[in-house]
Write a protein that holds these residues in place. Sequence first.
Motif, short mmCIF file in Angstrom:
data_model
loop_
_atom_site.label_atom_id
_atom_site.label_comp_id
_atom_site.label_asym_id
_atom_site.label_seq_id
_atom_site.Cartn_x
_atom_site.Cartn_y
_atom_site.Cartn_z
N ASP A 16 41.55 38.98 39.87
CA ASP A 16 40.22 38.54 39.43
C ASP A 16 39.28 38.56 40.63
N ALA A 17 37.99 38.80 40.32
CA ALA A 17 37.00 38.89 41.40
C ALA A 17 36.43 37.52 41.75
N ASN A 18 36.63 36.53 40.91
CA ASN A 18 36.04 35.21 41.15
C ASN A 18 36.95 34.36 42.04
N PRO A 19 36.50 34.05 43.27
CA PRO A 19 37.37 33.30 44.19
C PRO A 19 37.81 31.96 43.62
N ARG A 20 36.95 31.34 42.84
CA ARG A 20 37.30 30.01 42.30
C ARG A 20 38.41 30.13 41.24
N ALA A 21 38.38 31.20 40.46
CA ALA A 21 39.43 31.43 39.46
C ALA A 21 40.77 31.63 40.17
N VAL A 22 40.73 32.45 41.21
CA VAL A 22 41.94 32.75 41.98
C VAL A 22 42.50 31.47 42.62
N GLU A 23 41.58 30.64 43.11
CA GLU A 23 41.98 29.38 43.74
C GLU A 23 42.69 28.47 42.71
N CYS A 24 42.13 28.38 41.51
CA CYS A 24 42.77 27.56 40.45
C CYS A 24 44.15 28.10 40.13
N VAL B 141 48.93 37.18 43.37
CA VAL B 141 47.53 36.96 42.98
C VAL B 141 46.63 37.76 43.92
N VAL B 142 45.75 38.55 43.33
CA VAL B 142 44.87 39.41 44.13
C VAL B 142 43.42 39.07 43.81
N GLU B 143 42.65 38.72 44.84
CA GLU B 143 41.22 38.49 44.62
C GLU B 143 40.51 39.81 44.92
N ASP B 144 40.09 40.49 43.88
CA ASP B 144 39.47 41.80 44.09
C ASP B 144 38.67 42.19 42.85
N ARG B 145 37.79 43.13 43.05
CA ARG B 145 37.06 43.69 41.91
C ARG B 145 37.90 44.82 41.31
N LEU B 146 37.84 44.94 39.99
CA LEU B 146 38.61 45.97 39.29
C LEU B 146 38.33 47.35 39.86
N GLU B 147 37.04 47.59 40.12
CA GLU B 147 36.60 48.90 40.58
C GLU B 147 37.45 49.37 41.77
#
Length: 340
Positions: free
Chosen positions: A218-226, A242-248
Motif C-alpha cells: 500500500d502507498a499510504n504510510p499510515r495504513a502500512v503502520e497499522c 509488508v511493502v510501502e510503495d505505489r502500485l505503479e
Amino acid sequence: MKGRAVRVPRSLGEETRKALREQGMLRTDLEVGHDGDRLLFPIVEDRPAPEGLGEVVDAEFSPSSSRGPQDYRELLPWPSAELATLPRSFDVVGDLVLIRLPTELESRGPEIGAALLHFVPGARLVGQDRGVQGPERRRRVVRLAGSGPWTTRHRENGLALDVDLEGAYFSPRLAREHARVASEVRSGDRVYDLCCGVGPFALTIARDGRAANIVAVDANPRAVECLRATLSRYPFGARVEVVEDRLERFLTGRTPFERVVFNLPHEGIKYLSSVANLVSRAGRLFYYEVAERDARDRRPDELVEVLGGSTEWRAVDSRTVHPYSPTSDLVAFTLERAGS
Ligand SMILES: C[S@@+](CC[C@H](N)C(=O)[O-])C[C@H]1O[C@@H](n2cnc3c(N)ncnc32)[C@H](O)[C@@H]1O
C-alpha cells in the motif's frame, strides 16, 4: 427456542459478549444460556459463524425478559415523522460508531451521537461518516459524541485489527469478503494483497495458515503502520511481507503468484492489465469494482476482454458485496488465468 450459539468458558464471557456485539452477531432477543461451566451466547443465523471466538453449536434458549431499546432511534424524543428521516443503520469499528447523515439532519448530529453512544454497548466515540476521499481513500469523520482518538482495534473473523479511521481506509462491511477470499487460498499458494490498506485480506490469509508467502502493498504510510502493528501481535505475522510503495512502481519485474487480491474499486481498472501480469498460470485474481447495476451482467465479459480475451482468462464468478449508490454496487469479481 432453538438457535445457534457460541460456547465459551465463563472466564471468557465478557470478552466474547463484547466481540459478538461489535460484530453485530449477538442476538438480544434471547437470554444467554448455560451448559455446565460454559456460557452459550445466542448469535444471528444469517451470517457466517464468527471464527476464533469459541465453538459454534446449536442450543436451546429462553426469550429475553429485559426489553431495552431495540433501535437507537427509540432514545430520541423526536416526532415520528422526524425519526423516520433518520438512517436505521450505522457501522461499528472497534469502540467507534459511524453514521451517515442526510444534510438536513447534520445540525442535530450531537443528539444523534449521544443516542448512539448510549445504545451501542462499549461505544467510546461516535462520528458522522462523510465518506472516503483521495487516492488513499481516507475517511472524513466529524465527532458527534464521546471522546478520544479515531484509532481503535476492530475484531473481525477472529482477528483484532489496528485501525486508524481517519488515517487509513477500513470498512467493517468487507469482513465476509476478507474471509471468503482467504478461504480460496490453497496450501502452498503465494499471495499478493495489492492496495492492502490496514491489511484485513493479508491478515486473514496469514492466520488461516495455508499460504506459503504473502506480500501486502500500500502507498499510504499510515495504513502500512497499522498493518505492521497488527502483525507484530500475532505469531503468523512473520509470514507477511509488508511493502510501502505505489502500485505503479511495485508492479514491474515481479514473480507471478497463484492468488492476487486487488481492492481499489474506483481506479483499479487503470492498473488491471499490469496487475494481471502478477497472476501465475491457472492462478486467480480477486478484483473489486464499483459497477453500475444495469451494466453488471456484462461486466465479467468486459473485464475478460480488458485482460486479453477468453483464451487467456475466464470470469469464475461475480458477487455484490454491498450497494454503493442508488444505481451502483461494490462488486467482487474472481478472474482465472488459463493454465499452461
Ligand atoms: C479501498 S482501499 C482497500 C483497503 C483494503 N484492501 C481493505 O480491504 O480494507 C484502497 C487502498 O489502496 C491504496 N492505494 C491507492 N492508490 C494506490 C497506489 N497507486 N499504489 C498503492 N496503493 C494505493 C490506498 O492507500 C488504500 O489503502
